[in-house]
Design a protein around this motif. Structure first.
Motif, PDB file in Angstrom:
ATOM      1  N   PHE A  68     -11.700  -8.438 -55.963  1.00  0.00           N
ATOM      2  CA  PHE A  68     -10.523  -7.433 -56.633  1.00  0.00           C
ATOM      3  C   PHE A  68     -10.268  -6.384 -55.379  1.00  0.00           C
ATOM      4  O   PHE A  68     -10.873  -5.976 -54.626  1.00  0.00           O
ATOM      5  N   GLY A  69      -9.355  -6.130 -55.480  1.00  0.00           N
ATOM      6  CA  GLY A  69      -8.685  -5.157 -54.371  1.00  0.00           C
ATOM      7  C   GLY A  69      -7.770  -5.012 -54.849  1.00  0.00           C
ATOM      8  O   GLY A  69      -6.329  -5.219 -55.204  1.00  0.00           O
ATOM      9  N   ALA A  70      -6.815  -3.854 -53.741  1.00  0.00           N
ATOM     10  CA  ALA A  70      -5.308  -3.265 -53.767  1.00  0.00           C
ATOM     11  C   ALA A  70      -5.282  -2.005 -53.101  1.00  0.00           C
ATOM     12  O   ALA A  70      -6.380  -1.524 -51.863  1.00  0.00           O
ATOM     13  N   ARG A  71      -3.699  -2.262 -52.907  1.00  0.00           N
ATOM     14  CA  ARG A  71      -3.103  -2.130 -51.650  1.00  0.00           C
ATOM     15  C   ARG A  71      -1.528  -0.266 -51.547  1.00  0.00           C
ATOM     16  O   ARG A  71      -1.365  -1.701 -52.642  1.00  0.00           O
ATOM     17  N   VAL A  72      -2.019   0.526 -50.801  1.00  0.00           N
ATOM     18  CA  VAL A  72      -0.809   1.478 -50.971  1.00  0.00           C
ATOM     19  C   VAL A  72      -0.346   1.877 -49.725  1.00  0.00           C
ATOM     20  O   VAL A  72      -1.288   2.217 -48.916  1.00  0.00           O
ATOM     21  N   GLY A  73       1.015   1.580 -49.389  1.00  0.00           N
ATOM     22  CA  GLY A  73       1.426   1.652 -48.916  1.00  0.00           C
ATOM     23  C   GLY A  73       2.568   2.920 -48.066  1.00  0.00           C
ATOM     24  O   GLY A  73       3.131   2.794 -49.321  1.00  0.00           O
ATOM     25  N   TYR A  74       2.957   3.559 -47.376  1.00  0.00           N
ATOM     26  CA  TYR A  74       3.658   4.766 -47.742  1.00  0.00           C
ATOM     27  C   TYR A  74       4.260   4.990 -46.576  1.00  0.00           C
ATOM     28  O   TYR A  74       3.884   5.393 -45.240  1.00  0.00           O
ATOM     29  N   LYS A  75       6.188   5.285 -46.645  1.00  0.00           N
ATOM     30  CA  LYS A  75       6.599   5.644 -45.131  1.00  0.00           C
ATOM     31  C   LYS A  75       6.448   6.719 -45.049  1.00  0.00           C
ATOM     32  O   LYS A  75       7.371   7.789 -45.834  1.00  0.00           O
ATOM     33  N   LEU A  76       5.430   7.281 -44.792  1.00  0.00           N
ATOM     34  CA  LEU A  76       5.824   9.548 -44.553  1.00  0.00           C
ATOM     35  C   LEU A  76       7.166   9.646 -44.527  1.00  0.00           C
ATOM     36  O   LEU A  76       8.364  11.067 -44.013  1.00  0.00           O
ATOM     37  N   THR A  77       8.081   9.091 -42.783  1.00  0.00           N
ATOM     38  CA  THR A  77       8.778   9.088 -42.175  1.00  0.00           C
ATOM     39  C   THR A  77       9.357   7.849 -41.756  1.00  0.00           C
ATOM     40  O   THR A  77       8.820   6.846 -42.027  1.00  0.00           O
ATOM     41  N   PRO A  78      10.462   7.913 -41.538  1.00  0.00           N
ATOM     42  CA  PRO A  78      11.103   7.112 -40.607  1.00  0.00           C
ATOM     43  C   PRO A  78      10.386   5.845 -39.679  1.00  0.00           C
ATOM     44  O   PRO A  78      10.316   4.729 -39.457  1.00  0.00           O
TER      45      PRO A  78
END
Length: 163
Positions: A68-78
């Motif tokens: 199992f696993g998880a991924r988190v991605g976030y766009k800090l700025t454009p």
């Protein structure tokens, strides 16, 4: 049905192979946030006659029963993205061959987890992107195949150019 395996220098017929499993991969995406996860359960056994007695055993090599696993991605700025990825793989059966006489030996490989991070930044109307991709951040020692090493902490720095 009609399972044929290579054991100790010869092909052997097994009577029946039964594998089953389930996979689950939910995900979510908004304008700035990406979330995803996965879970897999896999099992398999072969049924054959050994010394006249019907015998069953797990014969899936290098495939964990649970992962199992998880991924988190976030766009800090454009222009800037960051992400983290955590994966866990349960213990697995493996077979290796002894040096010298190549006798097959069964072993159990320990489960392991990997944590990775990634960041990128884009320039020139997103035509040039620089990135850092850090893998196995916790420097875990693990084996995917008995007798073979795997990378410890490693990082890649690079760029992508769209022409």
């Amino acid at each position: 049905r009609d399972v044929i395996v290579y054991i100790s220098g010869t092909n052997q017929n097994y009577d029946r192979q039964n594998d089953q499993g389930i996979e689950f991969e939910p995900s979510y995406q908004s304008e700035k946030l990406q979330l995803s996860a996965f879970y897999a359960w896999v099992t398999g056994e072969v049924t054959t006659r050994v010394a006249g007695v019907e015998t069953q055993f797990n014969n899936l090599i290098r495939i964990p029963e649970h992962s199992f696993g998880a991924r988190v991605g976030y766009k800090l700025t454009p222009r800037m993205n960051v992400s983290g990825n955590l994966k866990f793989f349960g213990e697995r059966n493996d077979t290796y061959f002894e040096p010298g006489d190549f006798t097959p030996t069964n072993t159990t490989l320990d489960g392991f987890s990997l944590l990775d991070f990634y960041v990128d930044y884009s320039f020139y109307n997103n035509r040039l992107t620089c990135y850092i991709d850090a893998r196995n951040v916790l420097n875990q020692s693990y084996q995917e195949i008995a007798g073979y090493t795997t990378p410890g902490f490693n990082a890649y720095i690079g760029f992508r150019l769209k022409l």
